[in-house]
Scaffold this motif. Sequence first.
Motif, PDB file in Angstrom:
ATOM      1  N   UNK A 197       0.846  -1.191   0.000  1.00 36.48           N
ATOM      2  CA  UNK A 197       0.000   0.000   0.000  1.00 36.48           C
ATOM      3  C   UNK A 197       0.883   1.242   0.000  1.00 36.48           C
ATOM      4  N   UNK A 198       0.582   2.181  -0.916  1.00 33.84           N
ATOM      5  CA  UNK A 198       1.299   3.464  -0.981  1.00 33.84           C
ATOM      6  C   UNK A 198       0.275   4.583  -0.931  1.00 33.84           C
ATOM      7  N   UNK A 199       0.554   5.592  -0.118  1.00 40.84           N
ATOM      8  CA  UNK A 199      -0.326   6.751   0.010  1.00 40.84           C
ATOM      9  C   UNK A 199       0.512   8.025  -0.088  1.00 40.84           C
ATOM     10  N   UNK A 200      -0.033   9.020  -0.778  1.00 40.28           N
ATOM     11  CA  UNK A 200       0.652  10.315  -0.879  1.00 40.28           C
ATOM     12  C   UNK A 200      -0.370  11.423  -1.051  1.00 40.28           C
ATOM     13  N   UNK A 232       3.377  14.563   1.690  1.00 43.35           N
ATOM     14  CA  UNK A 232       3.523  13.489   2.665  1.00 43.35           C
ATOM     15  C   UNK A 232       3.241  12.163   1.956  1.00 43.35           C
ATOM     16  N   UNK A 233       4.051  11.153   2.255  1.00 45.75           N
ATOM     17  CA  UNK A 233       3.859   9.839   1.637  1.00 45.75           C
ATOM     18  C   UNK A 233       4.187   8.745   2.637  1.00 45.75           C
ATOM     19  N   UNK A 234       3.614   7.566   2.400  1.00 50.11           N
ATOM     20  CA  UNK A 234       3.853   6.409   3.266  1.00 50.11           C
ATOM     21  C   UNK A 234       3.744   5.146   2.428  1.00 50.11           C
ATOM     22  N   UNK A 284       5.301  -0.912   7.886  1.00 46.89           N
ATOM     23  CA  UNK A 284       5.780   0.330   7.256  1.00 46.89           C
ATOM     24  C   UNK A 284       7.209   0.184   6.739  1.00 46.89           C
ATOM     25  N   UNK A 285       7.462   0.771   5.592  1.00 46.14           N
ATOM     26  CA  UNK A 285       8.789   0.814   4.981  1.00 46.14           C
ATOM     27  C   UNK A 285       9.225   2.273   4.930  1.00 46.14           C
TER      28      UNK A 285
END
Length: 667
Positions: A297-300, A337-339, A346-347
């Motif tokens: 999962x990637x969020x930005x 912001x990104x995750x 989490x990476x």
Amino acid sequence: MNTLILATALVQGASAATATPAGDLVFEPAYFAEAAPVTALDMVRRVPGFVIDSGDAVRGFAGAAGNVLVDGVRPSTKNRTIDDVLTAIPAAQVLRIELIRTPRPGLDQQGAQLLVNVVRVAKESRSQAVTLSNYSYAGSALLPSLRGEMSRRNRKGGWEASFLLSLNQDESGDGKRITRLPDGTVFDRAKVAIDSPIRGAEARLAGDTGFAGGVIRGNLSFTHQDYRTHEVLDFLEGPLAGSMARTDDAIRTNSGEAGAEWSRSFASNLSAKLLVLATRKDVSTRSASEGPDGSSLYRADSIADERILRATLARAPGSGIAWEINGEVAYNSLDSQSAFEIDGVPVALPNSDVRIAEWRGDASAKLTVPLSPRLTAEATARGEYSSLGQTNRVTDFDYTTRFGFFKPKLLMRWDAGNRSQIRLRLEREVGQLDFTDFASSASLIDGTVNAGNLDLRPQTAWIGEAAAERRFGKDGVVTLTYRHHRIDNVLDLIPVEGLDAPGNIGRGHINALGAQVTWPLDPLGISGGRVSFSGEWRSSAVRDPVDGSRRPITALAPFTGEIHATLDRPSLRSSFAIDVYFGQELTYRRLAEWRQTSDEPYISLKWTYTASPRLTIEASAQNILGRKRERDRKVYDGTRADGRLLFEEERWYRSTTGLFLSLRRQL
């Protein structure tokens, strides 16, 4: 007398273009009558030897100039493309189209060698139109769109407004993915299904009127886009046979713009302009994958703001030397912001929470000097200064970088006969750092994760260009262009903390050869027919930062081009067109991966029918050959220089053909 001879040579009937004493060409509405244009965009696309350029997507206003003017003024917007601006102008409100081939003091040419000026009628006029259209694709539901337009004009100015609600689909289709081991044996094979729906909405308002002895122009706009890509893998062979994996990308963008420009002419051919412009763009990205081998999962989220103040003072005498002075101040910022996580863990991503802010100043002085009746020189001295602050909110690291550049430009134009022109350009260009390069990013559809990099410098280049244009017949044109870029600080990809990141990799060069041809088919007995071609061949070289080899610059296509053929049949109230967009081949070299994407040509057929003076019907078949889109990868267990090849991947799909139907009703 010379003007009369030149005009006679170019005018072949009432519908031909006429030439001005300076060598520019003027196209009256009668020139376009057989094609029954609906908007100014339809007319500009028919100007022989001209291709619309919307300009560069850069910060500030000075470097983002396109090559189309409206009433001698560059549109005071960055949120709208030239196509958008011209679509909002009804053909009935166009007095003439001017093809500017020589320096014309007083026009906002922004250094363009060739541009079009759309001159509107200065009288009472009204226009209201509604357009209902629909796309349909194999296996998909109907995708309707609704567009409404309204405009009013009089001798003092006018206004225009429009809205659009749209459903569409990017290229989607079915194909295969094959993974091979280093010895060539198949490791796994899977079916690929790709679907890319798009939802959009926009509202725009623009106007101009007299103010303080001059003219003030303003615009407001808002756009929303929801772009999604869904990829499903159905494994047929290999250890995952019988299972499925799914990846979903979603990018939502909301953007708004407000701007105004005031201009006024004074005595002694002096003119002044003042521009204020503000834009804002919010982008939300979500990318998720799930399959038998795990989930990611990637969020930005990012917010970009820009504020611009620009002033211009120019003197345009009837003859002799003309000059122009420009000054601009701009403030830009980006919060990002990104995750990223794998199987819920989490990476860490470098520069995952950053703020970038920049103050930018730009000033220029330009002289236009007629060296002889046929030879004109234009010299521009331009400088820029920027202070760019970067804040990493994870590490509390603050850093400010300051850049200053001198960017001279010299243009020469020589009218080598009544129908030929030679154009030369020598310029130092300075690229802009993309704020998104400072922040981490990822796309699970593409299988890439990029680190942000705070240590970046703008790419600079000296550019030499020569263009030769020859016009023949009623509207035939051949233009050949050669361009050489000598580049410092090439922006490419470098390793940062074990990930790929944007970075400078040294010196490089680009050689480009372009050709533009407009060929009327009347001499071949095909009345009302015309074929146009525009293409560019490129070669480049730079030193690879991973293996040290000399190779082409990343993602620079060796060839880009398109062909457009039209056939007008006024007796049938119809116009027919075929459009061919040649495919591109792009190569990417990452730290542990070599990747190449390639597309086959995209071909469409279009029929436009003028059912009545108020009703226009357009029907088209898009992507009639169902072009193939490929992606090839080689992945290593270390770097490309010293790693062992793990596997090779071939992924392709054929995008579906689409049918388009549009009804435009003039109210």
